[in-house]
Design an enzyme around this catalytic site. Structure first.
Site, short mmCIF file in Angstrom:
data_model
loop_
_atom_site.label_atom_id
_atom_site.label_comp_id
_atom_site.label_asym_id
_atom_site.label_seq_id
_atom_site.Cartn_x
_atom_site.Cartn_y
_atom_site.Cartn_z
N GLU A 289 -0.53 34.07 0.02
CA GLU A 289 0.28 35.22 0.42
C GLU A 289 -0.54 36.45 0.06
O GLU A 289 -0.70 36.77 -1.11
CB GLU A 289 1.63 35.19 -0.31
CG GLU A 289 2.72 35.98 0.44
CD GLU A 289 2.87 37.41 -0.02
OE1 GLU A 289 1.87 38.14 0.02
OE2 GLU A 289 3.98 37.78 -0.42
N CYS B 91 4.52 43.60 -1.24
CA CYS B 91 3.77 43.27 -0.03
C CYS B 91 4.61 43.44 1.23
O CYS B 91 4.06 43.69 2.30
CB CYS B 91 3.26 41.82 -0.11
SG CYS B 91 2.09 41.53 -1.45
#
Length: 461
Positions: A232, A265
């Site tokens: 990720e 994020c």
């Protein structure tokens, strides 16, 4: 865990004040190898438990997180500077994640099974990958560890988790509690710096789960070789705002980009409007962001490197309008890594503040000459983790959400997540799934078993 006296410890600072707050062990090869070996030794007993028994132990771990929530909160705050409300909510999510996966592992369905070949019975076993090396970032130290560790443990793996060097505090406590209810060395915390992470990836782990920057993710993938990797790697999320957007659009986006000081994020980063609502967006967002005060409504950036990145991208921007909110640090916190909520408008589409992930409390506003142009701007960066659409026309909004290239999309909201729904990236944002029962597949591998029921040829093609 001890380390060699020749290896200096890591100096820790409080991001709210910039003041020293102690040290952390800088693990090196001996400590890494010992942790992986201990995880390997603990694997047979842990993976040999039934999903029900593993689930009971994970449920007890969730209970310990709740019972010691105040201590977890104190450790999270000293490492991240988060406000109390943010930390409290994240600790609740951590406990919920361990409980969710404790049950989810018992509800798995297998691929097709039965008499699929004449004279043979077949089925599929889901087996753990083995020892998982998890490297997690500083923006959500405890929560990101739970995203990785909860499904990995529920699937029967043991885990060696390496926190960011600036935020080891809460994971050390989690490993301590895990040792008391899961068993020794089922979940270990290996503190250290980037070199520690590289050593863990290079050690004899069976899988690497990494959350961090794109550059570091590429290095992890190269070092992991043929082993399974879940990545990720951040985002630069667009928010397409149409002229008929709901009245709370501006305040919602301002709250989302300042949550955790924008160090998420999936946070909104690039607001994209049509020509007819561009000025309204700039005015509305500027007012909403001015109401969000750093030090009162959200915390500081985590470390000097991140503060320098924010400052560099702002300084290099060609934006003609740079609208800035206030900073109000508390007494004695003036030297902390506080940065204001900020809006950049009238800037080129290739501006550094647009093309790079700022990872701070900052929004840019871009103008598109129509829906197709807005979609093109949304997809103009390599990251594809998250996105949102804002319109009261739900049909149009759903069409746009489907057209966006992102692993997670929202309509008239942003950063709304729950354990039941998957989260994962595309493109430069990496690959793999966090959250939901789908995350269990990251940490398991299927084995087909076929039994011949009658005499005759043993090979059928």
């Amino acid at each position: 865990m001890s380390t060699s006296s020749s290896t200096p410890p890591i100096d820790l600072t409080d991001p709210r004040t910039g003041a020293p707050r102690g040290t952390s062990v800088r693990s090196r090869q001996p400590e890494v190898l010992a942790a992986v070996a201990a995880g390997r030794a603990a694997l047979p007993a842990w993976s040999g438990l039934t999903p029900k028994d593993r689930g009971r132990r994970l449920d007890r771990l969730a209970g310990l997180v709740e019972e010691h929530a105040a201590e977890y909160a104190a450790r999270e705050r000293v490492g991240t500077g988060k406000p109390e409300a943010e930390v409290a909510g994240e600790i609740e999510q951590v406990a919920d994640l361990f409980r969710f996966f404790a049950t989810a592992a018992r509800t798995r369905t297998a691929p097709a099974a039965g008499r699929l070949v004449a004279g043979h019975e077949s089925w599929v076993r889901w087996e753990p990958v083995g020892v998982v090396g998890a490297v997690v970032p500083w923006n959500y130290p405890l929560l990101m560890a739970a995203w990785r560790c909860a499904p990995a443990l529920a699937a029967g793996n043991t885990v060696v988790v390496k926190p960011a060097e600036t935020t080891p505090d809460s994971l050390l406590l989690l490993a301590e509690h895990a040792g008391s209810v899961l068993g020794p060395d089922v979940l270990q915390c290996l503190t250290g710096d980037r070199e520690t992470g590289r050593l863990l990836v290079g050690a004899a782990v069976d899988m690497v789960a990494f959350t961090g920057s794109g550059r570091a993710g590429a290095d992890v993938a190269a070092r992991a070789g043929t082993r399974r990797v879940s990545l990720e790697l951040g985002g630069n999320a667009p928010a397409i705002v149409l002229p008929d957007a709901p009245e709370d659009t501006w305040s919602s986006l301002a709250e989302a980009v300042t949550y955790n000081a924008g160090q998420s994020c999936a946070a909104p980063a690039r607001v994209i409007t049509l020509a007819e609502n561009y000025e309204a967006a700039v005015e509305g967002l500027a007012a909403a962001l001015r109401s969000r005060v750093s030090g009162r409504d959200f915390g500081p950036l985590n470390n000097p490197d991140q503060a320098e990145r924010y400052d560099r991208l702002v300084a290099s921007s060609a934006a003609k309008r740079n609208l800035v909110a206030e900073i109000a640090p508390g007494p004695g916190e003036e030297a902390g890594h506080w940065r204001p909520a900020r809006l950049l408008a009238d800037l080129p589409d290739d501006d550094p503040a647009v093309t790079e992930e700022v990872f701070g409390p900052l929004l840019t506003v871009q103008r598109a000459d129509g829906i197709e142009a807005a979609l093109a701007l949304a997809g103009s960066v390599p990251q594809a983790l998250a996105a949102s659409v804002w319109t009261t026309d739900l049909s149009a909004g759903l069409e746009l959400a489907a057209a966006l290239d992102a692993g997670e999309t929202w309509l008239n909201c942003h950063l709304v997540q729950t354990a039941e729904l998957p989260h994962g990236g595309r493109g430069a944002s990496g690959h793999g799934t966090d959250l939901s029962t789908l995350a269990l597949q990251e940490y398991q591998r299927p084995k087909t078993v076929t039994v011949r029921l009658s005499s005759g040829a043993g090979v059928v093609r």
